[in-house]
Scaffold this motif. Structure first.
Motif, PDB file in Angstrom:
ATOM      1  N   ARG A   1       0.822  -1.223   0.000  1.00  0.00           N
ATOM      2  CA  ARG A   1       0.000   0.000   0.000  1.00  0.00           C
ATOM      3  C   ARG A   1       0.850   1.265   0.000  1.00  0.00           C
ATOM      4  O   ARG A   1       0.724   2.082  -0.905  1.00  0.00           O
ATOM      5  N   PRO A   2       1.729   1.469   0.989  1.00  0.00           N
ATOM      6  CA  PRO A   2       2.559   2.682   0.936  1.00  0.00           C
ATOM      7  C   PRO A   2       3.588   2.626  -0.196  1.00  0.00           C
ATOM      8  O   PRO A   2       3.953   3.667  -0.745  1.00  0.00           O
ATOM      9  N   LEU A   3       4.048   1.416  -0.560  1.00  0.00           N
ATOM     10  CA  LEU A   3       5.064   1.318  -1.606  1.00  0.00           C
ATOM     11  C   LEU A   3       4.538   1.796  -2.947  1.00  0.00           C
ATOM     12  O   LEU A   3       5.240   2.477  -3.704  1.00  0.00           O
ATOM     13  N   VAL A   4       3.296   1.455  -3.261  1.00  0.00           N
ATOM     14  CA  VAL A   4       2.718   1.893  -4.535  1.00  0.00           C
ATOM     15  C   VAL A   4       2.681   3.413  -4.597  1.00  0.00           C
ATOM     16  O   VAL A   4       3.053   4.025  -5.610  1.00  0.00           O
ATOM     17  N   LYS A   5       2.237   4.032  -3.521  1.00  0.00           N
ATOM     18  CA  LYS A   5       2.181   5.497  -3.486  1.00  0.00           C
ATOM     19  C   LYS A   5       3.577   6.102  -3.592  1.00  0.00           C
ATOM     20  O   LYS A   5       3.787   7.106  -4.288  1.00  0.00           O
ATOM     21  N   MET A   6       4.544   5.483  -2.919  1.00  0.00           N
ATOM     22  CA  MET A   6       5.919   5.991  -2.949  1.00  0.00           C
ATOM     23  C   MET A   6       6.528   5.877  -4.351  1.00  0.00           C
ATOM     24  O   MET A   6       7.381   6.679  -4.730  1.00  0.00           O
ATOM     25  N   VAL A   7       6.092   4.892  -5.114  1.00  0.00           N
ATOM     26  CA  VAL A   7       6.597   4.729  -6.481  1.00  0.00           C
ATOM     27  C   VAL A   7       5.919   5.696  -7.438  1.00  0.00           C
ATOM     28  O   VAL A   7       6.564   6.348  -8.262  1.00  0.00           O
ATOM     29  N   VAL A   8       4.583   5.786  -7.336  1.00  0.00           N
ATOM     30  CA  VAL A   8       3.819   6.564  -8.312  1.00  0.00           C
ATOM     31  C   VAL A   8       4.036   8.069  -8.138  1.00  0.00           C
ATOM     32  O   VAL A   8       4.202   8.796  -9.123  1.00  0.00           O
ATOM     33  N   ASP A   9       4.050   8.554  -6.904  1.00  0.00           N
ATOM     34  CA  ASP A   9       4.156  10.001  -6.670  1.00  0.00           C
ATOM     35  C   ASP A   9       5.398  10.627  -7.305  1.00  0.00           C
ATOM     36  O   ASP A   9       5.287  11.650  -8.000  1.00  0.00           O
ATOM     37  N   PRO A  10       6.602  10.078  -7.108  1.00  0.00           N
ATOM     38  CA  PRO A  10       7.777  10.705  -7.726  1.00  0.00           C
ATOM     39  C   PRO A  10       7.738  10.675  -9.246  1.00  0.00           C
ATOM     40  O   PRO A  10       8.138  11.640  -9.903  1.00  0.00           O
TER      41      PRO A  10
END
Length: 268
Positions: free
Chosen positions: A227-236
């Protein structure tokens, strides 16, 4: 009782559902629920008089059955899994996996809107037929869901973004076009992420029809970390892409403005 009770258990409120409410919450049918119970896939409800009451564990199990059926598992295999878990495996491990599979991936709280509110925000000034056509397309995209005399809004944030774009002068038709394209793009991104983890992690469950508690716990932990990893990948990535696109789209205009200012005669 009106679907969700106020019974206290373990110091917190527990949701309770009649069978028709459980079916609606799980996106299933009363017939399916009775069939799952007859097959031994779903535990019986708690009886209060002649009324059967179901809880969150039933809802989680019902959603999991739907997911397993969607992945091609037969009723016989699902029953074997459930029986093995209930008789020889740690139920806590199973419930932990059920929870990560059925919990929403967003902490956003759904909202509601009336028909007139939606028309006023998005289709002001349009004819009735055109307004209704665009509203129907909004429903088709899943941005709003009819619910009685109003609409359920699964993501108020998305609705807010759409309203801001319309207010800025972007036609609603174009906003819906880009919403559909972004939704499809996000589905591709999600598919790539899940396929990566499935290839290297989820296969442990597929290789073993009755996985052990350690395997269930490990897979559940991986899903939680996703869950947090997907957001951390997509945002940058989206931030960098937006920087490049905005500069490419407006950089030339900025240079023209600078040249124009530089060419002005200075006032004395």
């Amino acid at each position: 009782m009106n679907g969700r009770g106020d019974e206290q258990s373990g110091g917190r409120d527990m949701a309770e559902y009649r069978i028709d409410e459980l079916a609606q919450a799980a996106g299933s049918t009363v017939r399916n629920i009775r069939a799952y119970q007859d097959r031994g896939l779903l535990p019986p409800p708690r009886l209060e008089g002649r009324v059967g009451l179901y809880g969150d564990s039933h809802l989680a199990r019902l959603r999991l059955i739907g997911k397993l059926l969607g992945r091609g598992y037969t009723f016989a295999i699902i029953k074997d899994l459930v029986s093995a878990w209930e008789t020889g495996k740690d139920v806590g491990d199973v419930l932990g996996l059920e929870k990560v599979l059925t919990d929403p991936w967003s902490d956003e709280i759904p909202g509601t809107a009336s028909h007139d509110e939606l028309i006023g925000i998005f289709a002001g000034g349009l004819g009735e037929d055109e307004s209704e056509r665009l509203l129907a397309r909004t429903v088709e995209l899943g941005l709003v869901e009819p619910e009685g005399d109003h609409f359920r809004v699964p993501s108020p944030r998305l609705l807010h973004v759409g309203a801001e774009l319309v207010a800025a002068g972007v036609p609603l038709e174009s906003v819906l076009d880009i919403a559909q394209q972004i939704r499809d793009d996000c589905d591709v991104i999600a598919g790539r992420f899940v396929n990566l983890v499935r290839e290297h992690v989820f296969h442990r469950l597929e290789d073993d029809p009755v996985p052990g508690g350690d395997e269930l716990t490990e897979v559940a932990a991986v899903v939680r970390r996703m869950r947090p990893l997907v957001k951390m990948v997509v945002d940058p990535f989206i931030a960098r892409a937006m920087e490049a696109r905005v500069q490419a789209a407006l950089g030339g205009h900025l240079e023209l403005v600078r040249d124009h200012i530089a060419a002005r005669p200075t006032e004395t």
